[in-house]
Design a protein around this motif. Structure first.
Motif, PDB file in Angstrom:
ATOM      1  N   ILE A   4      35.680  45.218  37.399  1.00 43.11           N
ATOM      2  CA  ILE A   4      35.762  43.973  36.938  1.00 43.11           C
ATOM      3  C   ILE A   4      34.768  44.252  35.930  1.00 43.11           C
ATOM      4  N   ALA A   5      33.411  44.623  35.742  1.00 46.41           N
ATOM      5  CA  ALA A   5      32.376  45.278  34.966  1.00 46.41           C
ATOM      6  C   ALA A   5      33.254  45.774  33.441  1.00 46.41           C
ATOM      7  N   ASP A   6      33.704  46.577  34.277  1.00 43.56           N
ATOM      8  CA  ASP A   6      34.295  47.692  32.882  1.00 43.56           C
ATOM      9  C   ASP A   6      35.257  46.891  31.558  1.00 43.56           C
ATOM     10  N   ARG A   7      36.061  45.715  32.697  1.00 42.92           N
ATOM     11  CA  ARG A   7      37.469  45.320  31.983  1.00 42.92           C
ATOM     12  C   ARG A   7      36.389  44.051  30.986  1.00 42.92           C
ATOM     13  N   LEU A   8      35.354  43.479  31.719  1.00 41.92           N
ATOM     14  CA  LEU A   8      34.565  42.276  30.719  1.00 41.92           C
ATOM     15  C   LEU A   8      33.626  42.771  29.979  1.00 41.92           C
ATOM     16  N   LEU A  45      30.155  39.930  40.673  1.00 41.89           N
ATOM     17  CA  LEU A  45      30.597  40.983  39.971  1.00 41.89           C
ATOM     18  C   LEU A  45      30.862  41.052  38.683  1.00 41.89           C
ATOM     19  N   ALA A  46      31.247  40.149  38.106  1.00 41.83           N
ATOM     20  CA  ALA A  46      31.496  39.641  36.124  1.00 41.83           C
ATOM     21  C   ALA A  46      29.856  38.729  36.378  1.00 41.83           C
ATOM     22  N   GLN A  51      28.067  37.964  32.898  1.00 41.97           N
ATOM     23  CA  GLN A  51      29.012  36.714  32.741  1.00 41.97           C
ATOM     24  C   GLN A  51      28.442  35.821  32.905  1.00 41.97           C
ATOM     25  N   ARG A  52      28.134  34.255  32.402  1.00 38.62           N
ATOM     26  CA  ARG A  52      28.240  32.731  32.705  1.00 38.62           C
ATOM     27  C   ARG A  52      28.978  32.273  33.228  1.00 38.62           C
ATOM     28  N   ARG A 218      39.678  31.615  26.157  1.00 37.31           N
ATOM     29  CA  ARG A 218      39.376  31.952  27.423  1.00 37.31           C
ATOM     30  C   ARG A 218      40.424  32.464  28.205  1.00 37.31           C
ATOM     31  N   ILE A 219      40.014  33.708  28.732  1.00 34.17           N
ATOM     32  CA  ILE A 219      40.458  35.211  29.665  1.00 34.17           C
ATOM     33  C   ILE A 219      40.582  35.740  31.365  1.00 34.17           C
ATOM     34  N   GLY A 220      41.197  35.741  31.476  1.00 38.02           N
ATOM     35  CA  GLY A 220      41.343  35.391  33.318  1.00 38.02           C
ATOM     36  C   GLY A 220      42.515  37.219  33.333  1.00 38.02           C
ATOM     37  N   THR A 221      43.309  36.796  33.445  1.00 37.95           N
ATOM     38  CA  THR A 221      43.874  38.928  34.099  1.00 37.95           C
ATOM     39  C   THR A 221      43.234  39.338  33.454  1.00 37.95           C
ATOM     40  N   ALA A 222      42.536  39.757  31.630  1.00 33.05           N
ATOM     41  CA  ALA A 222      42.318  40.570  31.458  1.00 33.05           C
ATOM     42  C   ALA A 222      40.718  41.126  31.751  1.00 33.05           C
ATOM     43  N   ILE A 223      40.284  40.488  32.529  1.00 32.07           N
ATOM     44  CA  ILE A 223      39.534  40.454  33.351  1.00 32.07           C
ATOM     45  C   ILE A 223      39.014  40.641  35.000  1.00 32.07           C
TER      46      ILE A 223
END
Length: 228
Positions: A4-8, A45-46, A51-52, A218-223
């Motif tokens: 998740i950190a990589d994708r974020l 994890l995000a 991420q906040r 607004r991003i979901g799946t990519a993260i």
């Protein structure tokens, strides 16, 4: 496999590049991580990766996550889904932002149910920019009336507008819808000093949205990966 950190980080870099390409100031576009259906462990994890801002579409699920993560006080919780009038109290009592206000009745209930010990609920008007029967959102012709009403409510703060343009539209149609949102945003911003948020852009149209003035994507799946 990416974390998740990589994708974020990858998503943040895409936003930064799109912002630069659009000749806009760095950090002028915020990332809202859409965490609906994802477990609290993924959100943690995000959060650990920096991420906040988190967006939830379902009231009860969102409230449960807020309660479980209440020790992390710097999270900003956004409700971004359609809202029935019998669930406004839960949003008013637990969320920081409500992005999908689409009628005066909902705005009034949110205002009346916002606890006095909390700051005003930050709200966006959801616009049905493509006039789709299957989508929530106020018609373009009704925006001014709803904005004027929200501006009178002391427990709400009108921050901007949001939309979900057609996902199956071609590039030209997407561009037209996003340009229309930017025009509406510019007009409202000139009339209301609190307005600073144009919430448009998801995975399929993020770059175009940033070209057209989006201040929040607004991003979901990519993260978080595909939803089950």
């Amino acid at each position: 496999m990416q974390t998740i950190a990589d994708r974020l980080l990858y998503t943040q870099n895409l936003i930064a590049q799109a912002t630069k390409n659009a000749h806009r100031p760095a950090n002028s576009v915020k990332l809202l991580a859409v965490s609906k259906t994802k477990p609290v462990s993924d959100l943690e994890l995000a959060y650990a990766a920096g991420q906040r801002l988190f967006g939830e579409n379902y009231v009860q699920e969102g409230v449960e996550k807020i309660k479980k993560m209440q020790s992390l006080r710097d999270i900003e919780w956004h409700f971004i889904g359609p809202l029935q009038s019998n669930k406004t109290r839960l949003v008013a009592e637990h969320f920081d932002w409500m992005q999908s206000v689409d009628r005066a009745k909902i705005a009034q209930r949110l205002n009346d149910q916002r606890p006095v010990n909390l700051p005003p609920l930050q709200v966006c008007i959801q616009i049905n920019i493509d006039d789709e029967a299957s989508k929530s959102g106020v018609a373009v012709a009704e925006i001014d009336t709803l904005a004027a009403h929200i501006a009178t409510l002391p427990n709400l703060c009108l921050r901007g507008i949001m939309a979900i343009p057609r996902a199956d539209a071609d590039k030209e149609a997407q561009k037209n819808a996003l340009a229309a949102m930017q025009s509406i945003f510019t007009d409202l911003k000139a009339r209301y000093s609190t307005i600073d948020t144009l919430s448009i852009g998801m995975s399929n149209d993020m770059t175009l949205a940033i070209e057209n003035g989006s201040t929040m994507v607004r991003i979901g799946t990519a993260i978080f990966g595909a939803r089950k």
